[in-house]
Design an enzyme around this catalytic site. Structure first.
Site, PDB file in Angstrom:
ATOM      1  N   ARG A 244       0.719  -1.200  -0.234  1.00  0.00           N
ATOM      2  CA  ARG A 244       0.070  -0.022  -0.103  1.00  0.00           C
ATOM      3  C   ARG A 244       1.020   1.374  -0.092  1.00  0.00           C
ATOM      4  O   ARG A 244       2.120   1.217   0.442  1.00  0.00           O
ATOM      5  CB  ARG A 244      -0.964   0.045   1.186  1.00  0.00           C
ATOM      6  N   LYS A 273       6.963  14.126  13.083  1.00  0.00           N
ATOM      7  CA  LYS A 273       6.241  15.465  13.692  1.00  0.00           C
ATOM      8  C   LYS A 273       5.888  16.390  12.296  1.00  0.00           C
ATOM      9  O   LYS A 273       6.781  16.500  11.418  1.00  0.00           O
ATOM     10  CB  LYS A 273       7.076  16.326  14.594  1.00  0.00           C
ATOM     11  N   HIS A 347      -2.420   2.132  -6.456  1.00  0.00           N
ATOM     12  CA  HIS A 347      -3.094   0.951  -5.657  1.00  0.00           C
ATOM     13  C   HIS A 347      -3.604  -0.174  -6.488  1.00  0.00           C
ATOM     14  O   HIS A 347      -3.691  -1.317  -6.253  1.00  0.00           O
ATOM     15  CB  HIS A 347      -4.363   1.555  -4.870  1.00  0.00           C
ATOM     16  N   ARG A 350      -1.787  -3.405  -6.975  1.00  0.00           N
ATOM     17  CA  ARG A 350      -2.017  -4.772  -5.876  1.00  0.00           C
ATOM     18  C   ARG A 350      -3.060  -5.601  -6.739  1.00  0.00           C
ATOM     19  O   ARG A 350      -3.018  -6.920  -6.862  1.00  0.00           O
ATOM     20  CB  ARG A 350      -2.622  -4.267  -4.766  1.00  0.00           C
ATOM     21  N   HIS A 374      -4.106  -9.070   3.330  1.00  0.00           N
ATOM     22  CA  HIS A 374      -5.533  -9.042   3.329  1.00  0.00           C
ATOM     23  C   HIS A 374      -5.953  -9.876   4.805  1.00  0.00           C
ATOM     24  O   HIS A 374      -5.381 -10.739   5.214  1.00  0.00           O
ATOM     25  CB  HIS A 374      -6.354  -9.865   2.224  1.00  0.00           C
ATOM     26  N   TYR A 384      -4.096 -20.451  11.044  1.00  0.00           N
ATOM     27  CA  TYR A 384      -3.252 -21.317  10.330  1.00  0.00           C
ATOM     28  C   TYR A 384      -2.296 -20.351   9.484  1.00  0.00           C
ATOM     29  O   TYR A 384      -1.264 -20.597   9.403  1.00  0.00           O
ATOM     30  CB  TYR A 384      -4.178 -22.272   9.596  1.00  0.00           C
TER      31      TYR A 384
END
Length: 439
Positions: A244, A273, A347, A350, A374, A384
């Site tokens: 991402r 900051k 994005h 992906r 995900h 698992y």
């Protein structure tokens, strides 16, 4: 019997959250309640003079109310009990005398101030949304008189305008405010609990992505792109790792293991900051491992020559303590001639990777979903996946993805060819032979 040890300020400050809410007694009925999320509430256990039944007094949230202040409140309550007066009744009457003390806005601002762990940016955003969408409608209402329908009315208005994500967040905030009101004895029950299911179901956002048949075209445009070196590397790394945007933009050099070719993205990062969202690590709030292909390692070594002496991989143009713009990758794509709203965006890499990995038929869904970080909705399956990590398979998979992109530089290599060939060979031997056959 040994006398009960009283708390000290240090114990209160350093009390850590556990799996379940727990109590730390101070004596005289006073105790600190530490929630699983880390919030700390001062409460006092006592028996009502009227019927001798056990009850609780809420004295406020630490650190807004200090240990000394909580003890003073306990002592005042005990004086009333000696006189046969219920301190909770007196507490409620005192609050009512304070003009506006029971308004929704007053309690909401008290709740907002109690969340000390929020970043300044998050605090400002939460309050701004309440001021914009909620306070104008129910801010002046007596919180004790509010019903579920009253709370829902302004939120449904936002939902009806198409701002479904905003409406969902407002529902969460209002529910939390009313829960705070219950916990601090402003109200007896939470009418916001019945708001569940009242809003539109939010559809998953789909980002534009190119089909695999257009990979050669994209790679040609990327090779011809003449933007800043750091920008070119950012686009390529984004494509190779398909993480991402914030996971890449806020990456630090100490997250990379060059010997093992691994990138460990933390659940949360140290905030920079003045930089919005710089505390963001993994969206799923747990460490994520990204195996790095040979191609990715080459890019990282090139980048190290540019920013290796800095903390960040991608420092800002004019200030090395800041980070590159969140629009950098999409701006590069637009410069390459793509519409980032309809054709491809950062994005969308992906989606492109997920599609190719799945269509190849070479990799398990668990490995693919784990690499995409995900969330797994099935709790047993999630346990698992988390335990096994599928790291060996993911190493092969990430190298396959990088090699597959390389092979598409000159012509499109159909994933159908891979599907028709793979059944005769295992992953390792198949991929080696296939690479040789298309040279």
């Amino acid at each position: 019997m040994c006398p009960q040890m009283k708390l000290n300020a240090r114990q209160v400050e350093t009390a850590k959250p556990k799996d379940k809410t727990y109590k730390m007694a101070d004596g005289g009925g006073l105790y600190l309640e530490v929630s699983a999320k880390g919030s700390k509430y001062w409460r006092m256990k006592y028996r009502r003079p009227s019927d001798k039944k056990e009850d609780r007094l809420a004295f406020g949230v630490w650190p807004t109310v200090t240990l000394a202040q909580a003890r003073a409140k306990r002592d005042e309550a005990k004086k009333l009990l000696v006189q046969g007066i219920d301190p909770k009744v007196v507490q409620k009457e005192a609050r009512a005398e304070n003009s506006g003390a029971y308004t929704f806005e007053a309690i909401a601002r008290e709740w907002h101030a109690s969340n000390k762990r929020w970043s300044e940016d998050h605090r400002s955003r939460v309050l701004r949304y309440l001021e914009l969408y909620i306070f104008p409608h129910i801010g002046s209402s007596d919180i004790r008189q509010l019903k579920t329908s009253h709370l829902l009315a302004p939120i449904k208005k936002v939902d009806a305008s198409g701002k479904h994500d905003v409406a969902q967040r407002l529902q969460q905030r209002v529910t939390a405010i009313m829960r705070y009101a219950v916990q601090n004895d402003y109200i007896d029950s939470n009418p916001a609990s019945d708001m569940a299911g009242a809003l539109s179901t939010t559809k998953a956002r789909h980002y534009p992505a190119l089909p695999s048949s257009r990979f050669p075209e994209f790679l040609a445009r990327l090779a011809a792109y003449r933007g800043r070196v750091m920008t070119r590397i950012a686009v390529k790394l984004s494509l190779l790792t398909f993480v991402r945007s914030s996971e890449l933009r806020f990456a630090r050099w100490d997250e990379f293991d060059f010997d093992k070719s691994l990138w460990r993205i933390p659940a949360k990062r140290e905030e920079i900051k003045g930089v919005r969202y710089s505390y963001r690590g993994m969206k799923m709030k747990e460490e994520h491992i990204v195996p790095l292909s040979r191609q990715a390692m080459i890019l990282l070594n090139q980048l190290k020559q540019i920013s290796g002496d800095k903390e960040l991989l991608f420092p800002g143009d004019h200030d090395a303590t800041k980070v590159m713009s969140e629009n950098t990758v999409n701006s590069a794509l637009r410069a390459m001639g793509y519409d980032t709203k309809t054709e491809v965006c950062g994005h969308g890499f992906r989606t492109m990777a997920r599609g190719a990995l799945g269509e190849s038929g070479l990799w398990s869904d668990d490995a693919i979903e784990r690499q995409l970080s995900h969330s797994e909705r099935n709790n047993v399956r999630a346990a698992y996946i988390h335990t096994s990590e599928h790291l060996d398979e993911r190493r092969l998979m990430m190298q396959w993805w990088a090699d597959y992109l390389d092979m598409n530089r000159n012509k499109y290599i159909s994933l159908m060819i891979i599907q028709n060939t793979k059944k005769y060979l295992n992953k390792n031997s198949y991929w080696l032979i296939f690479k040789m056959s298309v040279k």
